[in-house]
Design a protein around this motif. Structure first.
Motif, short mmCIF file in Angstrom:
data_model
loop_
_atom_site.label_atom_id
_atom_site.label_comp_id
_atom_site.label_asym_id
_atom_site.label_seq_id
_atom_site.Cartn_x
_atom_site.Cartn_y
_atom_site.Cartn_z
N LEU A 5 0.80 -1.22 0.00
CA LEU A 5 0.00 0.00 0.00
C LEU A 5 0.84 1.28 0.00
CD1 LEU A 5 -2.74 -1.08 2.55
CD2 LEU A 5 -2.89 -1.03 0.07
N VAL A 6 2.13 1.18 0.23
CA VAL A 6 2.98 2.36 0.32
C VAL A 6 2.92 3.22 -0.95
CG1 VAL A 6 5.38 3.15 0.56
CG2 VAL A 6 4.46 1.42 2.11
N PRO A 7 3.08 2.66 -2.17
CA PRO A 7 3.02 3.52 -3.36
C PRO A 7 1.67 4.24 -3.51
CG PRO A 7 3.92 1.38 -3.93
CD PRO A 7 3.43 1.29 -2.53
N LEU A 8 0.59 3.57 -3.16
CA LEU A 8 -0.72 4.19 -3.25
C LEU A 8 -0.83 5.36 -2.27
CD1 LEU A 8 -3.61 4.15 -4.36
CD2 LEU A 8 -4.19 2.57 -2.52
N ILE A 9 -0.42 5.15 -1.04
CA ILE A 9 -0.50 6.20 -0.03
C ILE A 9 0.41 7.37 -0.39
CG2 ILE A 9 -0.01 6.72 2.40
CD1 ILE A 9 -0.85 3.79 2.99
N ARG A 21 6.94 22.86 -6.63
CA ARG A 21 8.24 22.86 -5.96
C ARG A 21 8.22 21.92 -4.75
NH1 ARG A 21 11.15 27.86 -2.95
NH2 ARG A 21 13.12 26.79 -2.54
N HIS A 22 7.16 22.00 -3.96
CA HIS A 22 7.04 21.15 -2.79
C HIS A 22 6.86 19.67 -3.19
CE1 HIS A 22 5.82 24.92 -0.51
NE2 HIS A 22 6.98 24.53 -0.01
N SER A 23 6.16 19.44 -4.29
CA SER A 23 5.99 18.07 -4.78
C SER A 23 7.33 17.45 -5.18
CB SER A 23 5.05 18.04 -5.99
OG SER A 23 3.76 18.42 -5.63
N VAL A 24 8.13 18.22 -5.90
CA VAL A 24 9.44 17.73 -6.33
C VAL A 24 10.33 17.46 -5.12
CG1 VAL A 24 11.55 18.35 -7.59
CG2 VAL A 24 9.31 18.82 -8.60
N LEU A 25 10.32 18.36 -4.16
CA LEU A 25 11.12 18.17 -2.95
C LEU A 25 10.66 16.93 -2.16
CD1 LEU A 25 11.57 21.85 -1.72
CD2 LEU A 25 13.28 20.36 -2.76
N THR A 26 9.38 16.71 -2.11
CA THR A 26 8.85 15.54 -1.39
C THR A 26 9.26 14.25 -2.11
OG1 THR A 26 6.96 16.86 -0.68
CG2 THR A 26 6.76 14.48 -0.49
N VAL A 27 9.18 14.23 -3.41
CA VAL A 27 9.59 13.05 -4.17
C VAL A 27 11.07 12.78 -3.98
CG1 VAL A 27 9.91 12.16 -6.52
CG2 VAL A 27 7.75 13.22 -5.88
N ILE A 30 11.61 11.29 -0.47
CA ILE A 30 11.19 9.89 -0.41
C ILE A 30 12.19 9.01 -1.16
CG2 ILE A 30 9.40 8.27 -1.15
CD1 ILE A 30 7.38 10.57 -0.59
N ALA A 31 12.63 9.46 -2.33
CA ALA A 31 13.60 8.69 -3.12
C ALA A 31 14.91 8.54 -2.36
CB ALA A 31 13.83 9.34 -4.46
N SER A 32 15.34 9.58 -1.67
CA SER A 32 16.60 9.49 -0.93
C SER A 32 16.50 8.50 0.23
CB SER A 32 17.02 10.88 -0.42
OG SER A 32 16.11 11.32 0.58
N LEU A 33 15.30 8.27 0.74
CA LEU A 33 15.13 7.28 1.80
C LEU A 33 15.08 5.86 1.25
CD1 LEU A 33 12.43 9.11 3.96
CD2 LEU A 33 14.86 8.86 4.46
N LEU A 34 14.62 5.69 0.01
CA LEU A 34 14.48 4.36 -0.57
C LEU A 34 15.73 3.86 -1.29
CD1 LEU A 34 10.87 4.63 -2.02
CD2 LEU A 34 11.59 3.54 0.10
N ILE A 35 16.55 4.75 -1.80
CA ILE A 35 17.72 4.35 -2.59
C ILE A 35 18.68 3.45 -1.81
CG2 ILE A 35 19.83 5.26 -3.68
CD1 ILE A 35 18.06 7.43 -4.91
#
Length: 134
Positions: A5-9, A21-27, A30-35
């Motif tokens: 469910l993580v990708p959906l949430i 700008r905030h959307s890009v920073l949030t992505v 999140i990417a920096s936590l998953l890499i």
């Protein structure tokens, strides 16, 4: 199961952010936590057998007659032998009666006393099992 469910949430969460700008920073956050998790998983991935074991299996498949059925109880060896030939089974009950059968096992596994040696390599052994009568 909760990871499904993580990708959906996350998608819903990022969709609620109005600023691009905030959307890009949030992505990026999140990417920096998953890499690091992906790097760990990728570095741990490897084949289930070595290349030398694969070459031994290849030698067995080439050396055997074309109508041979390979009986391979070990899953990892069976998988790689299936890439070389179609006639591979797991269970002795799956062997057709009257067919030539070769039992392929790891080097130090016990074999039936009536099995005749067919191939002995550094990692894998193969034994000829006499055809079952109908």
């Amino acid at each position: 199961m909760s990871a499904i469910l993580v990708p959906l949430i996350l998608g819903v969460f990022i969709g609620t952010i109005k600023s691009v700008r905030h959307s890009v920073l949030t992505v990026l956050l999140i990417a920096s936590l998953l890499i690091p998790q992906f790097i760990t998983a990728i570095s741990a991935m490897k084949p289930s057998i070595t290349i030398k074991e694969y070459y031994e299996l290849k030698h067995i498949a080439v050396k055997a007659p074309s109508n041979t059925i390979f009986l391979v109880p070990n899953t990892k060896i069976r998988y790689w032998l299936e890439t070389l030939t179609q006639n591979v089974v797991k269970n002795p009950k799956d062997v057709k009666s009257g067919s030539l059968t070769i039992l392929v096992v790891e080097k130090f596994r016990p074999v039936p006393p009536w099995a005749k040696p067919f191939y002995e390599g550094k990692f894998v052994k193969a034994y000829l099992l006499f055809p079952r009568s109908p």
